[in-house]
Design an enzyme around this catalytic site. Structure first.
Site, PDB file in Angstrom:
ATOM      1  N   GLY A 232       2.754   6.852   1.004  1.00  0.00           N
ATOM      2  CA  GLY A 232       2.681   7.473   2.315  1.00  0.00           C
ATOM      3  C   GLY A 232       2.529   6.420   3.392  1.00  0.00           C
TER       4      GLY A 232
ATOM      5  N   CYS B  70      -4.877   2.115   0.590  1.00  0.00           N
ATOM      6  CA  CYS B  70      -4.090   2.151   1.822  1.00  0.00           C
ATOM      7  C   CYS B  70      -3.412   0.802   2.019  1.00  0.00           C
ATOM      8  CB  CYS B  70      -5.028   2.449   2.998  1.00  0.00           C
ATOM      9  SG  CYS B  70      -4.198   2.510   4.587  1.00  0.00           S
ATOM     10  N   LEU B  71      -2.151   0.838   2.393  1.00  0.00           N
ATOM     11  CA  LEU B  71      -1.407  -0.408   2.617  1.00  0.00           C
ATOM     12  C   LEU B  71      -2.037  -1.231   3.745  1.00  0.00           C
ATOM     13  CD1 LEU B  71       2.257   0.947   2.357  1.00  0.00           C
ATOM     14  CD2 LEU B  71       1.033  -0.391   0.640  1.00  0.00           C
TER      15      LEU B  71
ATOM     16  N   GLN C 114       0.939   2.297  11.359  1.00  0.00           N
ATOM     17  CA  GLN C 114       0.874   1.220  10.364  1.00  0.00           C
ATOM     18  C   GLN C 114       2.022   0.221  10.481  1.00  0.00           C
ATOM     19  OE1 GLN C 114       0.179   4.094   6.909  1.00  0.00           O
ATOM     20  NE2 GLN C 114      -0.961   2.287   6.261  1.00  0.00           N
TER      21      GLN C 114
ATOM     22  N   HIS D  23      -4.552  11.935   4.418  1.00  0.00           N
ATOM     23  CA  HIS D  23      -4.779  10.502   4.656  1.00  0.00           C
ATOM     24  C   HIS D  23      -3.916  10.007   5.828  1.00  0.00           C
ATOM     25  CE1 HIS D  23      -5.267   6.207   3.010  1.00  0.00           C
ATOM     26  NE2 HIS D  23      -4.273   6.089   3.875  1.00  0.00           N
ATOM     27  N   GLU D  24      -2.642  10.408   5.830  1.00  0.00           N
ATOM     28  CA  GLU D  24      -1.726   9.934   6.882  1.00  0.00           C
ATOM     29  C   GLU D  24      -2.063  10.547   8.248  1.00  0.00           C
ATOM     30  OE1 GLU D  24      -0.249   7.405   5.974  1.00  0.00           O
ATOM     31  OE2 GLU D  24      -0.321   7.749   3.819  1.00  0.00           O
TER      32      GLU D  24
ATOM     33  N   HIS E 137      -4.693   8.629   9.921  1.00  0.00           N
ATOM     34  CA  HIS E 137      -4.178   7.425  10.589  1.00  0.00           C
ATOM     35  C   HIS E 137      -3.795   7.722  12.039  1.00  0.00           C
ATOM     36  CE1 HIS E 137      -3.998   4.150   7.733  1.00  0.00           C
ATOM     37  NE2 HIS E 137      -3.429   4.899   6.800  1.00  0.00           N
TER      38      HIS E 137
HETATM   39 CO    CO Z   1      -3.269   4.542   4.770  1.00  0.00          CO
END
Ligand code: CO
Length: 152
Positions: A46, A90-91, A51, A132-133, A136
Site C-alpha cells: 500500500g 511502512c515503507l 509518501q 493504514h494508508e 497517512h
Molecule cells: Co505506511
C-alpha cells in the site's frame, strides 16, 4: 511513468493533512501511475501520495481476493466493525514492524481516477492496508499507534 524515492519519517510532509482532490485530470492519472510503479518497485502492499512527496488524498492498496492494486481518491471510512491486532510495517518507517489495533471490517468510499464514486467492503489485510494508508493522509504513522514494537 517514474519510480519515486519514498519519503521517510522525519519529513514534514508525512505529518501534514493531505488536500482533497477536486480535479480529475491527467495529473491524477500520472500520479496514480507513478504510485503504482513505486509500490511495485518497493514490493509494498500500500502507498499514500504523501509518501512520494505529494500532499493529496490519494491511496493505493493491494486487494488480496482480486490479486490487484486498487486506487481510492478522497477515501472515507463510512462504517467500521470489530477490532483486530495485526502486524504492520511502512515503507516510510524502514526496518520497523509492530502490532497495531484496527477495525476488522470497514466500508470505504471515495472516487476512482475518473472521479466516479466507488465503494469497497474491506476485511482482513485489505481493510488494514486501507486504514493504514488513510492515516497517512491525516499525518498519522503506524508507529504512533503501535501496541508493541517487535523489531527495530
Ligand atoms: Co505506511
Amino acid at each position: 511513468m517514474a519510480v519515486y524515492q519514498i519519503v521517510t519519517i522525519g519529513d514534514e510532509i508525512l505529518r501534514e493533512k493531505a488536500k482533497v482532490v477536486t480535479k480529475f485530470d491527467d495529473r491524477i492519472i500520472k500520479l496514480l501511475n507513478n504510485m503504482m510503479e513505486t509500490l511495485k518497485m518497493e514490493d509494498g502492499v500500500g502507498l499514500a501520495a504523501p509518501q512520494i512527496g505529494v500532499s493529496k488524498r490519494v491511496i493505493i492498496a493491494f486487494k488480496e481476493d482480486e490479486d490487484k492494486i486498487i486506487e481510492v481518491i478522497n477515501p472515507e471510512i463510512i462504517s467500521s466493525l470489530g477490532e483486530e491486532c495485526g502486524e504492520e510495517g511502512c515503507l516510510s518507517v524502514p526496518g520497523k514492524v509492530g502490532l497495531v489495533k484496527r477495525a476488522k471490517d470497514i466500508v470505504v468510499s471515495g472516487q476512482n481516477a475518473k472521479g466516479e464514486s466507488i465503494e469497497y467492503n474491506a476485511s482482513g489485510m485489505f481493510a488494514r492496508i486501507i486504514q493504514h494508508e488513510i492515516d497517512h493522509l491525516n499525518g498519522i504513522l503506524f508507529v504512533d499507534k503501535i501496541e508493541k514494537v517487535e523489531k527495530f
